[in-house]
Design a protein around this motif. Structure first.
Motif, PDB file in Angstrom:
ATOM      1  N   ILE A   1       0.851  -1.178   0.000  1.00 49.70           N
ATOM      2  CA  ILE A   1       0.000   0.000   0.000  1.00 49.70           C
ATOM      3  C   ILE A   1       0.893   1.236   0.000  1.00 49.70           C
ATOM      4  CG2 ILE A   1      -1.841   1.229   1.220  1.00 49.70           C
ATOM      5  CD1 ILE A   1      -2.362  -1.620   2.565  1.00 49.70           C
ATOM      6  N   VAL A   2       0.730   2.074  -1.025  1.00 50.99           N
ATOM      7  CA  VAL A   2       1.596   3.247  -1.193  1.00 50.99           C
ATOM      8  C   VAL A   2       0.716   4.470  -1.433  1.00 50.99           C
ATOM      9  CG1 VAL A   2       3.529   4.211  -2.490  1.00 50.99           C
ATOM     10  CG2 VAL A   2       3.301   1.731  -2.296  1.00 50.99           C
ATOM     11  N   ASP A   3       0.949   5.535  -0.662  1.00 49.39           N
ATOM     12  CA  ASP A   3       0.205   6.773  -0.870  1.00 49.39           C
ATOM     13  C   ASP A   3       0.707   7.461  -2.124  1.00 49.39           C
ATOM     14  OD1 ASP A   3      -1.313   6.390   1.391  1.00 49.39           O
ATOM     15  OD2 ASP A   3      -0.049   7.635   2.669  1.00 49.39           O
ATOM     16  N   MET A   4      -0.214   7.833  -2.997  1.00 48.25           N
ATOM     17  CA  MET A   4       0.111   8.491  -4.262  1.00 48.25           C
ATOM     18  C   MET A   4      -0.825   9.682  -4.469  1.00 48.25           C
ATOM     19  SD  MET A   4       2.413   6.699  -5.909  1.00 48.25           S
ATOM     20  CE  MET A   4       3.252   5.191  -5.568  1.00 48.25           C
ATOM     21  N   PRO A   5      -0.818  10.654  -3.551  1.00 47.52           N
ATOM     22  CA  PRO A   5      -1.782  11.750  -3.675  1.00 47.52           C
ATOM     23  C   PRO A   5      -1.583  12.548  -4.961  1.00 47.52           C
ATOM     24  CG  PRO A   5      -0.110  12.271  -2.036  1.00 47.52           C
ATOM     25  CD  PRO A   5       0.096  10.845  -2.442  1.00 47.52           C
ATOM     26  N   GLY A   6      -2.710  12.840  -5.615  1.00 48.80           N
ATOM     27  CA  GLY A   6      -2.680  13.675  -6.803  1.00 48.80           C
ATOM     28  C   GLY A   6      -2.235  12.991  -8.079  1.00 48.80           C
ATOM     29  N   LEU A   7      -1.951  11.680  -8.029  1.00 51.00           N
ATOM     30  CA  LEU A   7      -1.489  10.981  -9.229  1.00 51.00           C
ATOM     31  C   LEU A   7      -2.614  10.147  -9.841  1.00 51.00           C
ATOM     32  CD1 LEU A   7       2.052   9.766  -8.184  1.00 51.00           C
ATOM     33  CD2 LEU A   7       1.465  11.621  -9.708  1.00 51.00           C
ATOM     34  N   LYS A   8      -2.593  10.061 -11.155  1.00 54.63           N
ATOM     35  CA  LYS A   8      -3.523   9.204 -11.871  1.00 54.63           C
ATOM     36  C   LYS A   8      -2.844   7.861 -12.095  1.00 54.63           C
ATOM     37  CE  LYS A   8      -5.320  13.194 -14.230  1.00 54.63           C
ATOM     38  NZ  LYS A   8      -4.609  14.174 -14.996  1.00 54.63           N
ATOM     39  N   SER A   9      -3.629   6.846 -12.362  1.00 50.99           N
ATOM     40  CA  SER A   9      -3.048   5.512 -12.555  1.00 50.99           C
ATOM     41  C   SER A   9      -2.067   5.485 -13.721  1.00 50.99           C
ATOM     42  CB  SER A   9      -4.142   4.464 -12.733  1.00 50.99           C
ATOM     43  OG  SER A   9      -4.943   4.784 -13.850  1.00 50.99           O
ATOM     44  N   GLY A  10      -2.241   6.363 -14.713  1.00 51.86           N
ATOM     45  CA  GLY A  10      -1.316   6.411 -15.848  1.00 51.86           C
ATOM     46  C   GLY A  10       0.049   6.979 -15.485  1.00 51.86           C
ATOM     47  N   ASP A  11       0.150   7.653 -14.330  1.00 53.24           N
ATOM     48  CA  ASP A  11       1.428   8.219 -13.883  1.00 53.24           C
ATOM     49  C   ASP A  11       2.263   7.218 -13.088  1.00 53.24           C
ATOM     50  OD1 ASP A  11       0.619  10.656 -14.952  1.00 53.24           O
ATOM     51  OD2 ASP A  11      -0.256  11.340 -13.061  1.00 53.24           O
ATOM     52  N   ILE A  12       1.711   6.036 -12.833  1.00 47.30           N
ATOM     53  CA  ILE A  12       2.351   5.049 -11.962  1.00 47.30           C
ATOM     54  C   ILE A  12       2.660   3.802 -12.771  1.00 47.30           C
ATOM     55  CG2 ILE A  12       2.086   3.681  -9.857  1.00 47.30           C
ATOM     56  CD1 ILE A  12      -0.151   5.749  -9.095  1.00 47.30           C
ATOM     57  N   LYS A  13       3.850   3.233 -12.557  1.00 48.27           N
ATOM     58  CA  LYS A  13       4.250   2.008 -13.241  1.00 48.27           C
ATOM     59  C   LYS A  13       4.517   0.924 -12.190  1.00 48.27           C
ATOM     60  CE  LYS A  13       7.418   2.483 -16.423  1.00 48.27           C
ATOM     61  NZ  LYS A  13       8.710   2.503 -17.147  1.00 48.27           N
ATOM     62  N   VAL A  14       3.946  -0.263 -12.386  1.00 55.45           N
ATOM     63  CA  VAL A  14       4.170  -1.420 -11.509  1.00 55.45           C
ATOM     64  C   VAL A  14       4.778  -2.515 -12.363  1.00 55.45           C
ATOM     65  CG1 VAL A  14       3.096  -3.113  -9.979  1.00 55.45           C
ATOM     66  CG2 VAL A  14       2.214  -0.769 -10.045  1.00 55.45           C
ATOM     67  N   GLN A  15       5.984  -2.976 -11.981  1.00 54.67           N
ATOM     68  CA  GLN A  15       6.700  -3.988 -12.768  1.00 54.67           C
ATOM     69  C   GLN A  15       7.305  -5.036 -11.838  1.00 54.67           C
ATOM     70  OE1 GLN A  15       9.421  -0.925 -14.447  1.00 54.67           O
ATOM     71  NE2 GLN A  15       9.034  -2.000 -16.371  1.00 54.67           N
ATOM     72  N   VAL A  16       7.695  -6.163 -12.438  1.00 52.82           N
ATOM     73  CA  VAL A  16       8.481  -7.178 -11.743  1.00 52.82           C
ATOM     74  C   VAL A  16       9.787  -7.330 -12.503  1.00 52.82           C
ATOM     75  CG1 VAL A  16       8.630  -9.585 -11.026  1.00 52.82           C
ATOM     76  CG2 VAL A  16       6.452  -8.385 -10.879  1.00 52.82           C
ATOM     77  N   GLU A  17      10.911  -7.123 -11.797  1.00 50.80           N
ATOM     78  CA  GLU A  17      12.238  -7.270 -12.388  1.00 50.80           C
ATOM     79  C   GLU A  17      12.900  -8.519 -11.820  1.00 50.80           C
ATOM     80  OE1 GLU A  17      14.427  -3.778 -11.296  1.00 50.80           O
ATOM     81  OE2 GLU A  17      13.479  -2.537 -12.826  1.00 50.80           O
ATOM     82  N   ASP A  18      13.736  -9.148 -12.605  1.00 51.86           N
ATOM     83  CA  ASP A  18      14.538 -10.294 -12.164  1.00 51.86           C
ATOM     84  C   ASP A  18      13.689 -11.386 -11.524  1.00 51.86           C
ATOM     85  OD1 ASP A  18      16.796  -8.885 -13.020  1.00 51.86           O
ATOM     86  OD2 ASP A  18      17.039  -7.944 -11.052  1.00 51.86           O
ATOM     87  N   ASP A  19      12.455 -11.535 -11.950  1.00 56.23           N
ATOM     88  CA  ASP A  19      11.526 -12.576 -11.500  1.00 56.23           C
ATOM     89  C   ASP A  19      11.111 -12.487 -10.043  1.00 56.23           C
ATOM     90  OD1 ASP A  19      11.381 -13.733 -14.020  1.00 56.23           O
ATOM     91  OD2 ASP A  19      13.116 -15.016 -13.645  1.00 56.23           O
ATOM     92  N   ASN A  20      11.697 -11.580  -9.211  1.00 52.60           N
ATOM     93  CA  ASN A  20      11.265 -11.541  -7.812  1.00 52.60           C
ATOM     94  C   ASN A  20      11.377 -10.159  -7.171  1.00 52.60           C
ATOM     95  OD1 ASN A  20      14.058 -11.382  -7.580  1.00 52.60           O
ATOM     96  ND2 ASN A  20      14.076 -12.529  -5.669  1.00 52.60           N
ATOM     97  N   VAL A  21      11.508  -9.099  -7.973  1.00 53.28           N
ATOM     98  CA  VAL A  21      11.597  -7.752  -7.409  1.00 53.28           C
ATOM     99  C   VAL A  21      10.421  -6.925  -7.937  1.00 53.28           C
ATOM    100  CG1 VAL A  21      12.974  -5.646  -7.212  1.00 53.28           C
ATOM    101  CG2 VAL A  21      14.110  -7.877  -7.236  1.00 53.28           C
ATOM    102  N   LEU A  22       9.536  -6.520  -7.017  1.00 51.14           N
ATOM    103  CA  LEU A  22       8.414  -5.666  -7.370  1.00 51.14           C
ATOM    104  C   LEU A  22       8.905  -4.225  -7.380  1.00 51.14           C
ATOM    105  CD1 LEU A  22       5.319  -5.342  -7.815  1.00 51.14           C
ATOM    106  CD2 LEU A  22       5.153  -5.029  -5.339  1.00 51.14           C
ATOM    107  N   VAL A  23       8.682  -3.511  -8.491  1.00 50.66           N
ATOM    108  CA  VAL A  23       9.127  -2.120  -8.632  1.00 50.66           C
ATOM    109  C   VAL A  23       7.905  -1.249  -8.880  1.00 50.66           C
ATOM    110  CG1 VAL A  23      10.562  -0.505  -9.926  1.00 50.66           C
ATOM    111  CG2 VAL A  23      11.324  -2.870  -9.618  1.00 50.66           C
ATOM    112  N   ILE A  24       7.726  -0.249  -8.007  1.00 49.67           N
ATOM    113  CA  ILE A  24       6.655   0.733  -8.158  1.00 49.67           C
ATOM    114  C   ILE A  24       7.338   2.065  -8.415  1.00 49.67           C
ATOM    115  CG2 ILE A  24       4.708   1.876  -7.037  1.00 49.67           C
ATOM    116  CD1 ILE A  24       4.463  -0.671  -5.274  1.00 49.67           C
ATOM    117  N   SER A  25       7.030   2.692  -9.553  1.00 47.38           N
ATOM    118  CA  SER A  25       7.719   3.936  -9.902  1.00 47.38           C
ATOM    119  C   SER A  25       6.783   4.862 -10.657  1.00 47.38           C
ATOM    120  CB  SER A  25       8.958   3.636 -10.747  1.00 47.38           C
ATOM    121  OG  SER A  25       8.571   3.018 -11.963  1.00 47.38           O
ATOM    122  N   GLY A  26       7.250   6.078 -10.853  1.00 47.79           N
ATOM    123  CA  GLY A  26       6.479   7.055 -11.603  1.00 47.79           C
ATOM    124  C   GLY A  26       7.067   8.438 -11.430  1.00 47.79           C
TER     125      GLY A  26
END
Length: 166
Positions: free
Chosen positions: A61-86
């Motif tokens: 659970i990450v607070d993202m005030p003022g951001l739209k879902s298109g401004d946020i990227k959710v990925q999995v790197e190296d098969d076991n690292v969850l990356v949340i960025s934007g």
């Protein structure tokens, strides 16, 4: 920019700012952190998250005030690292309007989480609602215990074959 003006008075930000200032004045020593490293460290430290474990899943659970879902990227790197960025962008400046105080963070943000072995990276969902991003990673079912293997054919002993008896 001085980090104190942005409201970052913590020792972590002071140390990062000191490292950033030191790289400006030094001869760019090989062991000195790069501007990119310091920027990414600030981005990670300024993005707080809660992680919960449920019987069948993990929830981030990450607070993202003022951001739209298109401004946020959710990925999995190296098969076991969850990356949340934007990136949170600054509002367009309007003529005749100037900032008197600016405390809300703008710029890139990123968080990385090492997922446990039982995380099912094929079953990840993300929902951004009311400025809160919730990423759910389902757990893999526990492996079934191995059953003992039963030999149904004839028994061999010292080269002699004994038929199975009933």
């Amino acid at each position: 920019m001085d980090s104190r003006m942005m409201g970052f008075d913590s020792p972590l930000f002071s140390a990062l700012q000191h490292m950033l200032d030191a790289t400006d004045d030094s001869d760019k020593s090989v062991s000195a952190p790069t501007r990119t490293y310091v920027r990414d460290a600030k981005a990670m430290a300024a993005t707080p998250a809660d992680v919960k474990e449920y019987p069948n899943s993990y929830t981030f659970i990450v607070d993202m005030p003022g951001l739209k879902s298109g401004d946020i990227k959710v990925q999995v790197e190296d098969d076991n690292v969850l990356v949340i960025s934007g990136e949170r962008k600054r509002e367009e400046e309007k003529e005749g309007v100037k900032y008197v105080r600016m405390e809300r963070r703008v710029g890139k943000f990123m968080r990385k989480f090492a997922l446990p072995e039982n995380a099912n990276t094929d079953k990840i969902s993300a929902v951004c609602q009311d400025g809160v991003l919730t990423v759910t990673v389902e757990k893999l079912p526990p492996p079934e215990p191995k059953k003992p293997k039963t030999i149904e054919d004839a028994l061999t002993f010292n080269g002699f074959i004994f038929p199975k008896t009933k």
